[in-house]
Design a protein around this motif. Structure first.
Motif, PDB file in Angstrom:
ATOM      1  N   VAL A 137       0.760  -1.248   0.000  1.00  0.00           N
ATOM      2  CA  VAL A 137       0.000   0.000   0.000  1.00  0.00           C
ATOM      3  C   VAL A 137       0.789   1.297   0.000  1.00  0.00           C
ATOM      4  CG1 VAL A 137      -2.084  -0.988   0.985  1.00  0.00           C
ATOM      5  CG2 VAL A 137      -0.258  -0.172   2.484  1.00  0.00           C
ATOM      6  N   HIS A 138       2.007   1.257   0.534  1.00  0.00           N
ATOM      7  CA  HIS A 138       2.764   2.501   0.643  1.00  0.00           C
ATOM      8  C   HIS A 138       3.793   2.705  -0.465  1.00  0.00           C
ATOM      9  CE1 HIS A 138       1.367   1.394   4.752  1.00  0.00           C
ATOM     10  NE2 HIS A 138       0.916   2.633   4.670  1.00  0.00           N
ATOM     11  N   PRO A 139       3.682   3.832  -1.171  1.00  0.00           N
ATOM     12  CA  PRO A 139       4.606   4.120  -2.274  1.00  0.00           C
ATOM     13  C   PRO A 139       5.968   4.575  -1.739  1.00  0.00           C
ATOM     14  CG  PRO A 139       3.227   6.000  -1.930  1.00  0.00           C
ATOM     15  CD  PRO A 139       2.685   4.906  -1.022  1.00  0.00           C
ATOM     16  N   HIS A 140       6.935   4.547  -2.609  1.00  0.00           N
ATOM     17  CA  HIS A 140       8.276   4.997  -2.216  1.00  0.00           C
ATOM     18  C   HIS A 140       8.941   5.642  -3.413  1.00  0.00           C
ATOM     19  CE1 HIS A 140       9.138   0.999  -4.023  1.00  0.00           C
ATOM     20  NE2 HIS A 140      10.196   1.610  -4.469  1.00  0.00           N
ATOM     21  N   GLY A 141       9.930   6.481  -3.144  1.00  0.00           N
ATOM     22  CA  GLY A 141      10.633   7.145  -4.231  1.00  0.00           C
ATOM     23  C   GLY A 141      11.658   6.215  -4.853  1.00  0.00           C
ATOM     24  N   GLU A 142      12.426   6.735  -5.799  1.00  0.00           N
ATOM     25  CA  GLU A 142      13.455   5.925  -6.455  1.00  0.00           C
ATOM     26  C   GLU A 142      14.547   5.601  -5.447  1.00  0.00           C
ATOM     27  OE1 GLU A 142      13.151   4.883  -9.762  1.00  0.00           O
ATOM     28  OE2 GLU A 142      11.162   5.661  -9.264  1.00  0.00           O
ATOM     29  N   LEU A 143      15.236   4.488  -5.693  1.00  0.00           N
ATOM     30  CA  LEU A 143      16.367   4.168  -4.830  1.00  0.00           C
ATOM     31  C   LEU A 143      17.545   3.811  -5.720  1.00  0.00           C
ATOM     32  CD1 LEU A 143      15.868   0.626  -3.283  1.00  0.00           C
ATOM     33  CD2 LEU A 143      14.183   1.648  -4.768  1.00  0.00           C
ATOM     34  N   GLY A 144      18.764   3.994  -5.166  1.00  0.00           N
ATOM     35  CA  GLY A 144      19.968   3.707  -5.946  1.00  0.00           C
ATOM     36  C   GLY A 144      20.041   2.255  -6.373  1.00  0.00           C
ATOM     37  N   PRO A 145      20.939   1.941  -7.308  1.00  0.00           N
ATOM     38  CA  PRO A 145      21.090   0.599  -7.886  1.00  0.00           C
ATOM     39  C   PRO A 145      21.989  -0.354  -7.102  1.00  0.00           C
ATOM     40  CG  PRO A 145      22.597   2.044  -8.960  1.00  0.00           C
ATOM     41  CD  PRO A 145      21.779   2.910  -8.022  1.00  0.00           C
ATOM     42  N   GLU A 146      22.657   0.184  -6.083  1.00  0.00           N
ATOM     43  CA  GLU A 146      23.602  -0.656  -5.348  1.00  0.00           C
ATOM     44  C   GLU A 146      22.992  -1.447  -4.198  1.00  0.00           C
ATOM     45  OE1 GLU A 146      26.704  -1.021  -6.414  1.00  0.00           O
ATOM     46  OE2 GLU A 146      26.189   0.385  -8.038  1.00  0.00           O
ATOM     47  N   ARG A 147      23.633  -2.544  -3.879  1.00  0.00           N
ATOM     48  CA  ARG A 147      23.258  -3.366  -2.735  1.00  0.00           C
ATOM     49  C   ARG A 147      23.289  -2.467  -1.502  1.00  0.00           C
ATOM     50  NH1 ARG A 147      23.747  -8.361   0.054  1.00  0.00           N
ATOM     51  NH2 ARG A 147      25.264  -8.337   1.748  1.00  0.00           N
ATOM     52  N   GLY A 148      22.208  -2.473  -0.738  1.00  0.00           N
ATOM     53  CA  GLY A 148      22.156  -1.648   0.465  1.00  0.00           C
ATOM     54  C   GLY A 148      21.422  -0.323   0.266  1.00  0.00           C
ATOM     55  N   ASP A 149      21.140   0.057  -0.970  1.00  0.00           N
ATOM     56  CA  ASP A 149      20.430   1.314  -1.215  1.00  0.00           C
ATOM     57  C   ASP A 149      18.973   1.143  -0.776  1.00  0.00           C
ATOM     58  OD1 ASP A 149      22.601   2.622  -2.191  1.00  0.00           O
ATOM     59  OD2 ASP A 149      22.150   2.256  -4.311  1.00  0.00           O
ATOM     60  N   MET A 150      18.393   2.204  -0.221  1.00  0.00           N
ATOM     61  CA  MET A 150      17.015   2.117   0.265  1.00  0.00           C
ATOM     62  C   MET A 150      16.207   3.373  -0.032  1.00  0.00           C
ATOM     63  SD  MET A 150      17.998   1.340   4.215  1.00  0.00           S
ATOM     64  CE  MET A 150      19.563   0.588   4.632  1.00  0.00           C
ATOM     65  N   ALA A 151      14.883   3.222   0.114  1.00  0.00           N
ATOM     66  CA  ALA A 151      13.961   4.349  -0.054  1.00  0.00           C
ATOM     67  C   ALA A 151      12.835   4.114   0.957  1.00  0.00           C
ATOM     68  CB  ALA A 151      13.409   4.381  -1.472  1.00  0.00           C
ATOM     69  N   ALA A 152      12.439   5.185   1.630  1.00  0.00           N
ATOM     70  CA  ALA A 152      11.418   5.056   2.673  1.00  0.00           C
ATOM     71  C   ALA A 152      10.029   4.736   2.148  1.00  0.00           C
ATOM     72  CB  ALA A 152      11.365   6.351   3.482  1.00  0.00           C
ATOM     73  N   LEU A 153       9.296   3.942   2.923  1.00  0.00           N
ATOM     74  CA  LEU A 153       7.891   3.637   2.660  1.00  0.00           C
ATOM     75  C   LEU A 153       7.170   4.517   3.671  1.00  0.00           C
ATOM     76  CD1 LEU A 153       8.596   1.340   0.801  1.00  0.00           C
ATOM     77  CD2 LEU A 153       7.677  -0.280   2.435  1.00  0.00           C
ATOM     78  N   ARG A 154       6.405   5.481   3.195  1.00  0.00           N
ATOM     79  CA  ARG A 154       5.776   6.413   4.123  1.00  0.00           C
ATOM     80  C   ARG A 154       4.251   6.352   4.175  1.00  0.00           C
ATOM     81  NH1 ARG A 154       9.552   9.478   6.250  1.00  0.00           N
ATOM     82  NH2 ARG A 154      11.514   9.803   5.140  1.00  0.00           N
ATOM     83  N   GLY A 155       3.745   6.547   5.396  1.00  0.00           N
ATOM     84  CA  GLY A 155       2.311   6.576   5.586  1.00  0.00           C
ATOM     85  C   GLY A 155       1.802   7.936   5.158  1.00  0.00           C
ATOM     86  N   ASP A 156       0.491   8.112   5.163  1.00  0.00           N
ATOM     87  CA  ASP A 156      -0.099   9.385   4.747  1.00  0.00           C
ATOM     88  C   ASP A 156       0.376  10.529   5.620  1.00  0.00           C
ATOM     89  OD1 ASP A 156      -1.575   8.285   2.649  1.00  0.00           O
ATOM     90  OD2 ASP A 156      -3.152   7.642   4.023  1.00  0.00           O
ATOM     91  N   ASP A 157       0.718  10.220   6.873  1.00  0.00           N
ATOM     92  CA  ASP A 157       1.183  11.269   7.781  1.00  0.00           C
ATOM     93  C   ASP A 157       2.682  11.526   7.648  1.00  0.00           C
ATOM     94  OD1 ASP A 157       2.185   8.949   8.768  1.00  0.00           O
ATOM     95  OD2 ASP A 157       1.286   9.105  10.761  1.00  0.00           O
ATOM     96  N   GLY A 158       3.311  10.867   6.651  1.00  0.00           N
ATOM     97  CA  GLY A 158       4.727  11.088   6.435  1.00  0.00           C
ATOM     98  C   GLY A 158       5.639  10.218   7.278  1.00  0.00           C
ATOM     99  N   GLU A 159       5.065   9.423   8.144  1.00  0.00           N
ATOM    100  CA  GLU A 159       5.873   8.562   8.994  1.00  0.00           C
ATOM    101  C   GLU A 159       6.504   7.433   8.186  1.00  0.00           C
ATOM    102  OE1 GLU A 159       3.733   7.099  12.328  1.00  0.00           O
ATOM    103  OE2 GLU A 159       5.346   5.733  12.929  1.00  0.00           O
ATOM    104  N   GLU A 160       7.751   7.115   8.522  1.00  0.00           N
ATOM    105  CA  GLU A 160       8.432   6.033   7.810  1.00  0.00           C
ATOM    106  C   GLU A 160       7.984   4.696   8.389  1.00  0.00           C
ATOM    107  OE1 GLU A 160      12.747   5.746   8.175  1.00  0.00           O
ATOM    108  OE2 GLU A 160      12.824   4.998   6.117  1.00  0.00           O
ATOM    109  N   LEU A 161       7.272   3.912   7.579  1.00  0.00           N
ATOM    110  CA  LEU A 161       6.724   2.630   8.044  1.00  0.00           C
ATOM    111  C   LEU A 161       7.553   1.431   7.601  1.00  0.00           C
ATOM    112  CD1 LEU A 161       2.962   3.372   7.328  1.00  0.00           C
ATOM    113  CD2 LEU A 161       4.214   3.625   9.491  1.00  0.00           C
ATOM    114  N   GLY A 162       8.456   1.666   6.665  1.00  0.00           N
ATOM    115  CA  GLY A 162       9.269   0.562   6.181  1.00  0.00           C
ATOM    116  C   GLY A 162      10.222   1.094   5.125  1.00  0.00           C
TER     117      GLY A 162
END
Length: 233
Positions: A147-172
């Motif tokens: 359910v939660h969208p995320h922005g682009e993330l880098g191509p390397e192992r270990g790169d991440m992008a936040a999964l945010r709730g409607d309130d902006g909280e990082e859920l994953g």
DNA sequence: GCGACAG
DNA sequence: ATCTTGTCGC
């Protein structure tokens, strides 16, 4: 073979299942860092289905977190306890998973689930649910976005992008475990921080996209299902 | 009301 | 999740 029983009072319909999630959510512990990556044991749990027979097979595979060597493994077979409804996966999978964990004679340590924990419509996914009813430290590592969208993330192992709730909280987090492969989706279950959950996930995936815990558990529950189905009724 | 939607 | 062969690529 023994067929695992569905727990007493297990919800039979979506209405009650959602009510259970809303009630249990308050018991999730989000203030503990959890075990450090690379230490102790890490256990993968997964299930496989045979809709034709209405059976579900679960597996729990315990690995040494430092070497990823298999320490113990168990399986359990049960009747399908709930239909597949997005957001209510726990009610379908947990009875069998609890059976496999109960058959373990050793401490499972951190449990890695196939699916989501906190990054769930009601912030109480499969990993959260398993953690609350067992008291174990759990995290969820899903193969597909939910359910939660995320922005682009880098191509390397270990790169991440936040999964945010409607309130902006990082859920994953969407986490790249290998260069150039699709990310996996990590969220906290119970008694583990998100940073630690991600660190564990990367440590558990030295060679493939998915953590060794889920790869091992997936293979084992499929074999258990085949064995259960090929045997006589 | 109509899709989308972990496994 | 599950139904399913070959095929492109490292």
């Amino acid at each position: 073979m023994t067929i695992i029983e569905v727990p007493q009072g297990w919800p039979a319909d979506p209405e009650r299942a959602r009510a259970v999630q809303d009630e249990l959510r308050a018991r999730v512990a989000l203030d503990e860092p959890g075990p450090p990556p690379g230490t102790g044991r890490v256990t993968g749990v997964d299930v496989a289905y045979d809709d034709a027979h209405g059976l579900v097979a679960a597996a729990a595979v315990v690995l040494d977190a430092a070497t990823l060597a298999v320490v113990a493994e168990t399986t359990a077979v049960g009747r399908v306890a709930f239909p597949y409804v997005p957001g209510l996966l726990a009610f379908r999978e947990l009875p069998a998973v609890l059976g496999a964990l109960a058959a373990l004679d050793t401490d499972p340590g951190l449990v890695v689930c196939d699916g989501y924990g906190r990054a769930h419509p009601r912030r109480f996914g499969l990993a959260s649910h398993l953690g609350v009813i067992t008291g174990l430290a759990t995290i969820g590592v899903a193969k597909n976005p939910f359910v939660h969208p995320h922005g682009e993330l880098g191509p390397e192992r270990g790169d991440m992008a936040a999964l945010r709730g409607d309130d902006g909280e990082e859920l994953g987090r969407a986490l790249r475990t290998q260069r150039g492969v699709k990310p996996v989706y990590v969220s906290v279950g119970h008694r583990v921080s998100l940073d630690n959950a991600c660190a564990h996930t990367v440590a558990l995936a030295p060679r493939y996209r998915l953590p060794e815990t889920t790869r091992r558990a997936d293979r084992l529950c499929r074999d258990a299902l085949t064995a259960a189905t090929s045997g006589r009724a």
